[in-house]
Scaffold this motif. Structure first.
Motif, PDB file in Angstrom:
ATOM      1  N   ALA A   3       0.831  -1.194   0.000  1.00 15.59           N
ATOM      2  CA  ALA A   3       0.000   0.000   0.000  1.00 15.59           C
ATOM      3  C   ALA A   3       0.864   1.243   0.000  1.00 15.59           C
ATOM      4  O   ALA A   3       1.689   1.430   0.897  1.00 15.59           O
ATOM      5  N   GLU A   4       0.699   2.080  -1.027  1.00 11.12           N
ATOM      6  CA  GLU A   4       1.309   3.408  -1.015  1.00 11.12           C
ATOM      7  C   GLU A   4       0.301   4.315  -0.318  1.00 11.12           C
ATOM      8  O   GLU A   4      -0.639   4.801  -0.928  1.00 11.12           O
ATOM      9  N   ASP A   5       0.487   4.474   0.969  1.00 13.43           N
ATOM     10  CA  ASP A   5      -0.534   5.112   1.799  1.00 13.43           C
ATOM     11  C   ASP A   5       0.109   6.159   2.687  1.00 13.43           C
ATOM     12  O   ASP A   5       0.942   5.836   3.531  1.00 13.43           O
ATOM     13  N   SER A   6      -0.298   7.405   2.493  1.00 15.85           N
ATOM     14  CA  SER A   6       0.250   8.500   3.295  1.00 15.85           C
ATOM     15  C   SER A   6      -0.623   8.833   4.496  1.00 15.85           C
ATOM     16  O   SER A   6      -0.318   9.768   5.238  1.00 15.85           O
ATOM     17  N   SER A   7      -1.687   8.078   4.696  1.00 16.96           N
ATOM     18  CA  SER A   7      -2.591   8.370   5.812  1.00 16.96           C
ATOM     19  C   SER A   7      -2.110   7.695   7.086  1.00 16.96           C
ATOM     20  O   SER A   7      -1.164   6.912   7.087  1.00 16.96           O
ATOM     21  N   ALA A   8      -2.809   7.996   8.174  1.00 20.96           N
ATOM     22  CA  ALA A   8      -2.522   7.346   9.457  1.00 20.96           C
ATOM     23  C   ALA A   8      -3.533   6.247   9.748  1.00 20.96           C
ATOM     24  O   ALA A   8      -3.733   5.868  10.902  1.00 20.96           O
ATOM     25  N   TRP A   9      -4.184   5.728   8.717  1.00 16.37           N
ATOM     26  CA  TRP A   9      -5.176   4.668   8.905  1.00 16.37           C
ATOM     27  C   TRP A   9      -4.514   3.467   9.583  1.00 16.37           C
ATOM     28  O   TRP A   9      -3.484   2.975   9.130  1.00 16.37           O
ATOM     29  N   PRO A  10      -5.094   2.978  10.679  1.00 15.07           N
ATOM     30  CA  PRO A  10      -4.446   1.878  11.411  1.00 15.07           C
ATOM     31  C   PRO A  10      -4.695   0.533  10.744  1.00 15.07           C
ATOM     32  O   PRO A  10      -5.726   0.315  10.111  1.00 15.07           O
TER      33      PRO A  10
ATOM     34  N   PHE B  89      -3.195  -5.773   3.501  1.00 18.67           N
ATOM     35  CA  PHE B  89      -1.935  -5.711   2.754  1.00 18.67           C
ATOM     36  C   PHE B  89      -0.841  -6.425   3.551  1.00 18.67           C
ATOM     37  O   PHE B  89      -0.963  -6.605   4.768  1.00 18.67           O
ATOM     38  N   ASN B  90       0.237  -6.816   2.868  1.00 16.15           N
ATOM     39  CA  ASN B  90       1.354  -7.337   3.664  1.00 16.15           C
ATOM     40  C   ASN B  90       2.506  -6.349   3.782  1.00 16.15           C
ATOM     41  O   ASN B  90       3.428  -6.581   4.558  1.00 16.15           O
ATOM     42  N   TYR B  91       2.446  -5.217   3.062  1.00 17.28           N
ATOM     43  CA  TYR B  91       3.437  -4.155   3.239  1.00 17.28           C
ATOM     44  C   TYR B  91       2.794  -2.794   3.048  1.00 17.28           C
ATOM     45  O   TYR B  91       1.817  -2.655   2.314  1.00 17.28           O
ATOM     46  N   LYS B  92       3.373  -1.808   3.715  1.00 20.26           N
ATOM     47  CA  LYS B  92       2.954  -0.412   3.571  1.00 20.26           C
ATOM     48  C   LYS B  92       4.201   0.448   3.405  1.00 20.26           C
ATOM     49  O   LYS B  92       5.196   0.257   4.112  1.00 20.26           O
ATOM     50  N   TRP B  93       4.144   1.373   2.471  1.00 22.07           N
ATOM     51  CA  TRP B  93       5.225   2.349   2.345  1.00 22.07           C
ATOM     52  C   TRP B  93       5.235   3.260   3.565  1.00 22.07           C
ATOM     53  O   TRP B  93       4.189   3.801   3.955  1.00 22.07           O
ATOM     54  N   ASN B  94       6.419   3.450   4.140  1.00 21.17           N
ATOM     55  CA  ASN B  94       6.558   4.307   5.321  1.00 21.17           C
ATOM     56  C   ASN B  94       6.864   5.731   4.861  1.00 21.17           C
ATOM     57  O   ASN B  94       8.022   6.148   4.784  1.00 21.17           O
ATOM     58  N   MET B  95       5.795   6.473   4.561  1.00 17.82           N
ATOM     59  CA  MET B  95       5.952   7.837   4.060  1.00 17.82           C
ATOM     60  C   MET B  95       6.437   8.776   5.162  1.00 17.82           C
ATOM     61  O   MET B  95       7.135   9.760   4.897  1.00 17.82           O
ATOM     62  N   GLY B  96       6.067   8.472   6.412  1.00 11.89           N
ATOM     63  CA  GLY B  96       6.521   9.304   7.519  1.00 11.89           C
ATOM     64  C   GLY B  96       8.027   9.250   7.676  1.00 11.89           C
ATOM     65  O   GLY B  96       8.688  10.287   7.838  1.00 11.89           O
TER      66      GLY B  96
ATOM     67  N   THR C 286      14.872   9.817  15.056  1.00 14.20           N
ATOM     68  CA  THR C 286      14.544   8.803  16.066  1.00 14.20           C
ATOM     69  C   THR C 286      13.052   8.517  16.180  1.00 14.20           C
ATOM     70  O   THR C 286      12.664   7.456  16.663  1.00 14.20           O
ATOM     71  N   PHE C 287      12.211   9.448  15.710  1.00  8.77           N
ATOM     72  CA  PHE C 287      10.766   9.278  15.884  1.00  8.77           C
ATOM     73  C   PHE C 287      10.247   8.014  15.202  1.00  8.77           C
ATOM     74  O   PHE C 287       9.326   7.357  15.696  1.00  8.77           O
ATOM     75  N   SER C 288      10.831   7.645  14.075  1.00  8.97           N
ATOM     76  CA  SER C 288      10.321   6.497  13.318  1.00  8.97           C
ATOM     77  C   SER C 288      10.347   5.208  14.131  1.00  8.97           C
ATOM     78  O   SER C 288       9.528   4.312  13.898  1.00  8.97           O
ATOM     79  N   MET C 289      11.266   5.110  15.098  1.00  8.89           N
ATOM     80  CA  MET C 289      11.346   3.874  15.872  1.00  8.89           C
ATOM     81  C   MET C 289      10.214   3.739  16.885  1.00  8.89           C
ATOM     82  O   MET C 289      10.025   2.670  17.463  1.00  8.89           O
ATOM     83  N   LEU C 290       9.442   4.798  17.083  1.00  8.82           N
ATOM     84  CA  LEU C 290       8.281   4.694  17.963  1.00  8.82           C
ATOM     85  C   LEU C 290       7.145   3.915  17.311  1.00  8.82           C
ATOM     86  O   LEU C 290       6.269   3.396  17.999  1.00  8.82           O
ATOM     87  N   TYR C 291       7.159   3.840  15.971  1.00 10.04           N
ATOM     88  CA  TYR C 291       6.071   3.135  15.278  1.00 10.04           C
ATOM     89  C   TYR C 291       6.595   2.137  14.244  1.00 10.04           C
ATOM     90  O   TYR C 291       5.813   1.599  13.452  1.00 10.04           O
ATOM     91  N   ALA C 292       7.890   1.854  14.246  1.00 11.09           N
ATOM     92  CA  ALA C 292       8.513   1.048  13.193  1.00 11.09           C
ATOM     93  C   ALA C 292       7.907  -0.337  13.059  1.00 11.09           C
ATOM     94  O   ALA C 292       7.962  -0.941  11.979  1.00 11.09           O
ATOM     95  N   PHE C 293       7.311  -0.860  14.122  1.00 13.67           N
ATOM     96  CA  PHE C 293       6.788  -2.221  14.084  1.00 13.67           C
ATOM     97  C   PHE C 293       5.259  -2.251  14.162  1.00 13.67           C
ATOM     98  O   PHE C 293       4.675  -3.312  14.383  1.00 13.67           O
ATOM     99  N   SER C 294       4.628  -1.103  13.965  1.00 13.27           N
ATOM    100  CA  SER C 294       3.166  -1.050  13.966  1.00 13.27           C
ATOM    101  C   SER C 294       2.571  -1.573  12.667  1.00 13.27           C
ATOM    102  O   SER C 294       1.404  -1.954  12.618  1.00 13.27           O
TER     103      SER C 294
END
Length: 636
Positions: free
Chosen positions: A363-370, A383-390, A414-422
């Motif tokens: 998913a090429e997804d720039s939203s914060a949809w969980p 999906f099995n992958y999402k682009w990490n636009m953040g 460093t912020f990306s590691m707060l959600y890297a495994f979400s």
């Protein structure tokens, strides 16, 4: 001449109208077959509001009334058989709408189209190609992608190499040149910008008219089959950019196909995509669901594509996405979520994984949809992958900052590691970041000429070691200096210059290190594979962290110095007393770096630091990324 009547399977038509015909391209479109001992072409098209439908082409002077199709009961489907018609015949549907107006429309299910600016469909048989990729497909089924290296080379076929304006390499030529190059560099996958037929070169394929026709710009569709087959025989997967969110308004395309909004919603607030001047698909219509899901299956079935990168998911799931107030609609609950699009995405992924469980659905997804990569049975999109636009936006903003000022923006790294495994993330450095005045990756980097290269090598090293699969747009591997010029080839002559050629070697070696080290990819989606050593050293602009393999036997220490200061002695905490070896250094003289002398091994001492029982001292060159491993592991 009257078109002979043709019988379509009632079961297929029933499933089509239920949104459950997932290989609709076998029923609809133009198919060469034999009927009552006569060889010809069977046509079938969905046009429920048409008064009359005929097939027009050079074989009847483009007069569709000479070959009318027959309406199949109340199904809204028109079908017929033209005896004697052969492969290569150009045709369109001549559709008389309910309002009496006549339109010539390309076949929505055509397997081939004329080369633009011509717009007719072409009768084509795609079943003759003899594939030689069974070993690849078997290996892929047995070895799922989550715990494998994935470093994707994103390419626009028209501008990878170009000898003169609009003199494109063919699919068959690219099957040699592009595939050999990508294989020699060590990329694991190629991602191709959209290849569905499209009228405008400058749209890059993101505004399509022929969803089942591989663009004729690069030759016949068999050439694309050859390209994919050769990728597989070289051990390279193929991902295709796919655009189910919207289509262009050209007269010969899907817009007002039978004189009414058919593929698009009747409500213009939902249909219009003002950002792109296109129309959204009507995801509520079962027939549109069959059309689109069948299209996804078509690329997997007929072209053996390994994955689909689904474009612009954020624009599909948000009814207000980039729309002015006058075009904003709400769902039946008063919210802005596009409920039908969300349900269709879940249905898409469930269907694809049912038939091809080893497919990459990104998913090429720039939203914060969980839950974009969560299973549908848990409420996710499947999906099995999402682009990490953040990650992409934050890290590029940081890298564009002058090193003197980076300490104030340290949290962008460093912020990306707060959600890297979400979610299951891909870290993309895509074409979108090197066009429209954004500058190339190299030219985003601050400083003088040599500093730009040092910054980019550092950034690539940090990116490679950060959890998540990787994607790089073509040209980034050798430091394309100008931003992407879609009407010209990449600036390959830059490889005559030492720093550009050194950057290409650096990327090749970096890819080699990445592929060889399970610690860098086995636990991309698990927090057990990552530990900070020191995330908070903003003053010196240094990050240090650990990556680990699943069995814990491979442990790598990564130290990134984002400042211009060279630290002759820099101390970090480490978990063991082993000596450590530097196995990769972005500042190496062979890559165009300073060539600062580095020790062969570094002894850890029993001096606690960073919450670790041991520590070690190392020289840390300016603008450098270092990778170390304990000596025992290095010896193994």
């Amino acid at each position: 001449m009257t078109v002979q009547s043709s019988i379509l399977s009632p079961d297929d038509l029933y499933l089509f109208h239920r949104g459950q015909l997932f290989q609709a391209y076998r029923t609809f479109g133009a198919h060469i077959l034999e009927q009552e001992g006569v060889r010809g072409v069977r046509f079938a098209v969905w046009a429920p509001h048409a008064r009359q439908v005929g097939v027009a082409g050079g074989f009847n002077e483009w007069r569709g009334e000479r070959h009318p199709l027959e309406r199949i009961g109340s199904t809204g489907v028109w079908a017929g058989f033209i005896p004697g018609l052969t492969e290569g015949a150009a045709y369109k549907y001549e559709i008389v709408g309910g309002d009496g107006s006549t339109r010539l429309k390309a076949d929505p299910f055509a397997f081939r189209s004329e080369l633009r600016p011509s717009t007719a469909s072409i009768v084509s048989d795609l079943g003759r190609y003899e594939w030689a990729d069974e070993a690849w497909r078997t290996r892929k089924r047995e070895d799922p992608p989550y715990e494998r290296p994935m470093f994707v080379y994103e390419a626009h076929l028209g501008s990878w190499r170009m000898d003169a304006p609009e003199q494109f390499r063919s699919y068959r030529e690219l099957a040699d040149e592009l595939v050999d190059y990508v294989g020699s560099m060590g990329f694991t996958h190629i991602e191709l910008l959209p290849l569905a037929e499209h009228p405008l070169d400058r749209s890059w394929g993101y505004q399509a008219t022929g969803y089942y026709a591989a663009t004729s710009r690069y030759g016949p569709p068999e050439g694309l089959q050859t390209l994919v087959d050769r990728c597989h025989r070289k051990g390279i997967g193929v991902i295709l950019d796919w655009v189910p969110g919207h289509f262009c308004k050209d007269d010969h395309g899907l817009r007002l196909f039978d004189g009414t909004p058919l593929y698009e919603p009747a409500d213009s607030r939902i249909a219009e995509k003002p950002q792109w001047g296109t129309l959204a698909f009507d995801f509520a219509k079962p027939e549109v669901q069959s059309f689109l899901i069948s299209n996804a299956m078509f690329w997997l079935d007929v072209f053996h594509i390994d994955g689909l990168r689904v474009d612009a998911v954020a624009s599909m799931i948000d009814l207000h996405f980039d729309k002015p107030p006058g075009l904003r609609a709400c769902n039946r609950h008063g919210g802005t979520e596009h409920l039908e699009a969300l349900e269709w995405l879940r249905k898409l992924n469930e269907t694809v994984f049912l038939h091809y469980p080893d497919t990459l659905m990104m998913a090429e997804d720039s939203s914060a949809w969980p839950g974009v990569t969560a299973p549908t049975y848990l409420g996710g999109l499947g999906f099995n992958y999402k682009w990490n636009m953040g990650w992409m936006n934050d890290s590029l903003r940081y890298m564009e900052t002058d090193p003197i000022e980076r300490s104030a923006r340290h949290s962008l790294l460093t912020f990306s590691m707060l959600y890297a495994f979400s979610e299951n993330y891909v870290l993309p450095l895509s074409h979108d970041e090197v066009v429209h005045g954004k500058r190339s990756l190299l030219n985003k980097m601050p400083g003088a000429y040599e500093d730009k290269f040092a910054n980019l090598r550092l950034f690539y090293g940090y990116w490679m070691a950060h959890p998540g699969k990787k994607l790089l747009f073509m040209g980034g591997e050798f430091g394309q200096f100008d931003e992407w010029k879609d009407a010209a080839g990449l600036d390959w002559p830059l490889l005559r210059y030492p720093l550009h050629d050194a950057l290409r070697r650096y990327m090749k070696d970096l890819l080699g290190l990445y592929a060889a080290e399970p610690a860098l990819w086995e636990q991309d989606h698990s927090p057990e594979g990552f530990e900070w050593i020191d995330a908070d050293n903003a003053e010196q602009s240094v990050l240090s962290f650990i990556r680990k393999s699943r069995d814990g036997r491979r442990v790598l220490i990564v130290v990134c110095n984002f400042s211009r200061r060279h630290y002759p002695v820099f101390r970090i905490g480490v978990p063991t007393s082993a000596n450590h070896c530097i196995i990769f250094n972005s500042d190496s003289e062979g890559y165009g770096g300073s060539g600062c002398r580095m020790p062969r091994r570094i002894k850890a001492v029993r001096t606690p630091l960073h919450g670790r029982p041991f520590s070690l001292e190392l020289p840390l060159p300016a603008l450098s990324a270092l990778v170390l491993e304990p000596e025992r592991i290095a010896a193994e």
